[in-house]
Design a protein around this motif. Structure first.
Motif, PDB file in Angstrom:
ATOM      1  N   MET A 273       1.004  -1.264   0.040  1.00 54.40           N
ATOM      2  CA  MET A 273       0.217  -0.030  -0.075  1.00 54.40           C
ATOM      3  C   MET A 273       0.919   1.272  -0.075  1.00 54.40           C
ATOM      4  O   MET A 273       0.639   2.282  -0.887  1.00 54.40           O
ATOM      5  CB  MET A 273      -1.001   0.013   1.320  1.00 54.40           C
ATOM      6  CG  MET A 273      -1.958   1.305   1.061  1.00 54.40           C
ATOM      7  SD  MET A 273      -3.066   1.061   0.196  1.00 54.40           S
ATOM      8  CE  MET A 273      -4.075   2.171   0.636  1.00 54.40           C
ATOM      9  N   ILE A 274       1.968   1.179   0.986  1.00 51.73           N
ATOM     10  CA  ILE A 274       2.780   2.421   0.834  1.00 51.73           C
ATOM     11  C   ILE A 274       3.698   2.601  -0.201  1.00 51.73           C
ATOM     12  O   ILE A 274       3.668   3.619  -0.862  1.00 51.73           O
ATOM     13  CB  ILE A 274       3.723   2.294   2.209  1.00 51.73           C
ATOM     14  CG1 ILE A 274       2.839   2.693   3.355  1.00 51.73           C
ATOM     15  CG2 ILE A 274       4.667   3.495   2.237  1.00 51.73           C
ATOM     16  CD1 ILE A 274       3.404   2.298   4.753  1.00 51.73           C
ATOM     17  N   MET A 275       4.263   1.269  -1.011  1.00 48.69           N
ATOM     18  CA  MET A 275       4.916   1.480  -2.120  1.00 48.69           C
ATOM     19  C   MET A 275       4.172   1.969  -3.315  1.00 48.69           C
ATOM     20  O   MET A 275       4.740   2.672  -4.157  1.00 48.69           O
ATOM     21  CB  MET A 275       5.394   0.151  -2.419  1.00 48.69           C
ATOM     22  CG  MET A 275       6.572  -0.372  -1.189  1.00 48.69           C
ATOM     23  SD  MET A 275       8.069   0.774  -1.225  1.00 48.69           S
ATOM     24  CE  MET A 275       8.601   0.415  -2.864  1.00 48.69           C
ATOM     25  N   ARG A 276       2.867   1.535  -3.388  1.00 46.56           N
ATOM     26  CA  ARG A 276       1.915   2.186  -4.482  1.00 46.56           C
ATOM     27  C   ARG A 276       1.760   3.592  -4.386  1.00 46.56           C
ATOM     28  O   ARG A 276       2.070   4.186  -5.166  1.00 46.56           O
ATOM     29  CB  ARG A 276       0.684   1.184  -4.250  1.00 46.56           C
ATOM     30  CG  ARG A 276      -0.335   1.734  -5.483  1.00 46.56           C
ATOM     31  CD  ARG A 276      -1.594   0.974  -5.271  1.00 46.56           C
ATOM     32  NE  ARG A 276      -1.495  -0.484  -5.717  1.00 46.56           N
ATOM     33  CZ  ARG A 276      -2.371  -1.345  -5.806  1.00 46.56           C
ATOM     34  NH1 ARG A 276      -3.597  -1.046  -5.202  1.00 46.56           N
ATOM     35  NH2 ARG A 276      -2.332  -2.521  -6.388  1.00 46.56           N
TER      36      ARG A 276
ATOM     37  N   SER B 210       5.047   5.395  -5.690  1.00 50.79           N
ATOM     38  CA  SER B 210       5.317   4.986  -7.144  1.00 50.79           C
ATOM     39  C   SER B 210       4.107   6.131  -7.714  1.00 50.79           C
ATOM     40  O   SER B 210       4.804   6.837  -8.754  1.00 50.79           O
ATOM     41  CB  SER B 210       5.116   3.878  -7.426  1.00 50.79           C
ATOM     42  OG  SER B 210       3.881   3.126  -7.389  1.00 50.79           O
ATOM     43  N   LEU B 211       3.052   6.061  -7.306  1.00 53.21           N
ATOM     44  CA  LEU B 211       1.992   6.842  -8.036  1.00 53.21           C
ATOM     45  C   LEU B 211       2.581   8.453  -7.741  1.00 53.21           C
ATOM     46  O   LEU B 211       2.333   9.069  -8.672  1.00 53.21           O
ATOM     47  CB  LEU B 211       0.699   6.455  -7.389  1.00 53.21           C
ATOM     48  CG  LEU B 211      -0.377   7.478  -7.857  1.00 53.21           C
ATOM     49  CD1 LEU B 211      -0.528   7.247  -9.467  1.00 53.21           C
ATOM     50  CD2 LEU B 211      -1.816   7.272  -7.369  1.00 53.21           C
ATOM     51  N   SER B 212       2.810   8.831  -6.679  1.00 54.79           N
ATOM     52  CA  SER B 212       3.379  10.113  -6.511  1.00 54.79           C
ATOM     53  C   SER B 212       4.441  10.526  -7.162  1.00 54.79           C
ATOM     54  O   SER B 212       4.640  11.431  -7.650  1.00 54.79           O
ATOM     55  CB  SER B 212       3.630  10.271  -5.025  1.00 54.79           C
ATOM     56  OG  SER B 212       2.438  10.133  -4.031  1.00 54.79           O
ATOM     57  N   SER B 213       5.361   9.764  -7.248  1.00 58.07           N
ATOM     58  CA  SER B 213       6.641   9.950  -8.165  1.00 58.07           C
ATOM     59  C   SER B 213       6.264   9.956  -9.619  1.00 58.07           C
ATOM     60  O   SER B 213       6.720  10.991 -10.106  1.00 58.07           O
ATOM     61  CB  SER B 213       7.845   8.797  -7.980  1.00 58.07           C
ATOM     62  OG  SER B 213       8.096   8.417  -6.841  1.00 58.07           O
ATOM     63  N   CYS B 214       5.279   9.257 -10.200  1.00 59.25           N
ATOM     64  CA  CYS B 214       4.812   9.610 -11.555  1.00 59.25           C
ATOM     65  C   CYS B 214       4.245  10.759 -11.714  1.00 59.25           C
ATOM     66  O   CYS B 214       4.336  11.526 -12.635  1.00 59.25           O
ATOM     67  CB  CYS B 214       4.024   8.116 -11.624  1.00 59.25           C
ATOM     68  SG  CYS B 214       4.933   6.723 -12.134  1.00 59.25           S
ATOM     69  N   LEU B 215       3.298  11.086 -10.755  1.00 58.60           N
ATOM     70  CA  LEU B 215       2.488  12.503 -10.952  1.00 58.60           C
ATOM     71  C   LEU B 215       3.464  13.531 -10.862  1.00 58.60           C
ATOM     72  O   LEU B 215       3.478  14.333 -11.443  1.00 58.60           O
ATOM     73  CB  LEU B 215       1.544  12.412  -9.758  1.00 58.60           C
ATOM     74  CG  LEU B 215       0.360  11.521 -10.058  1.00 58.60           C
ATOM     75  CD1 LEU B 215      -0.595  11.702  -8.695  1.00 58.60           C
ATOM     76  CD2 LEU B 215      -0.482  12.063 -11.298  1.00 58.60           C
ATOM     77  N   LEU B 216       4.578  13.413  -9.847  1.00 57.87           N
ATOM     78  CA  LEU B 216       5.777  14.542  -9.846  1.00 57.87           C
ATOM     79  C   LEU B 216       6.428  14.509 -11.000  1.00 57.87           C
ATOM     80  O   LEU B 216       6.621  15.728 -11.540  1.00 57.87           O
ATOM     81  CB  LEU B 216       6.596  14.353  -8.625  1.00 57.87           C
ATOM     82  CG  LEU B 216       7.562  15.128  -8.451  1.00 57.87           C
ATOM     83  CD1 LEU B 216       6.990  16.733  -8.152  1.00 57.87           C
ATOM     84  CD2 LEU B 216       8.534  14.979  -7.227  1.00 57.87           C
TER      85      LEU B 216
END
Length: 57
Positions: free
Chosen positions: A1-4, A7-13
């Motif tokens: 859950m935390i890794m997801r 990774s989503l935050s990194s992609c959006l950034l």
């Protein structure tokens, strides 16, 4: 859950950074003539064209 979430935050950034970096516009160069507004660029400022101005032809 935390890794997801990470990774989503990194992609959006990364996407945001791509769009922001594409909005940089280079300033006009010395002597550039703007036909749409009948002016030319001189000493870091726009100058209105006169009747006998050689830069405005």
């Amino acid at each position: 859950m935390i890794m997801r979430r990470i990774s989503l935050s990194s992609c959006l950034l990364a996407l945001a950074m791509m769009f922001v970096s594409g909005c940089v516009v280079a300033p006009p160069h010395e002597g550039y003539y703007d036909r749409a507004h009948h002016r030319w660029y001189h000493n870091h400022a726009w100058v209105a064209c006169g009747e006998r101005d050689v830069h405005c032809r």
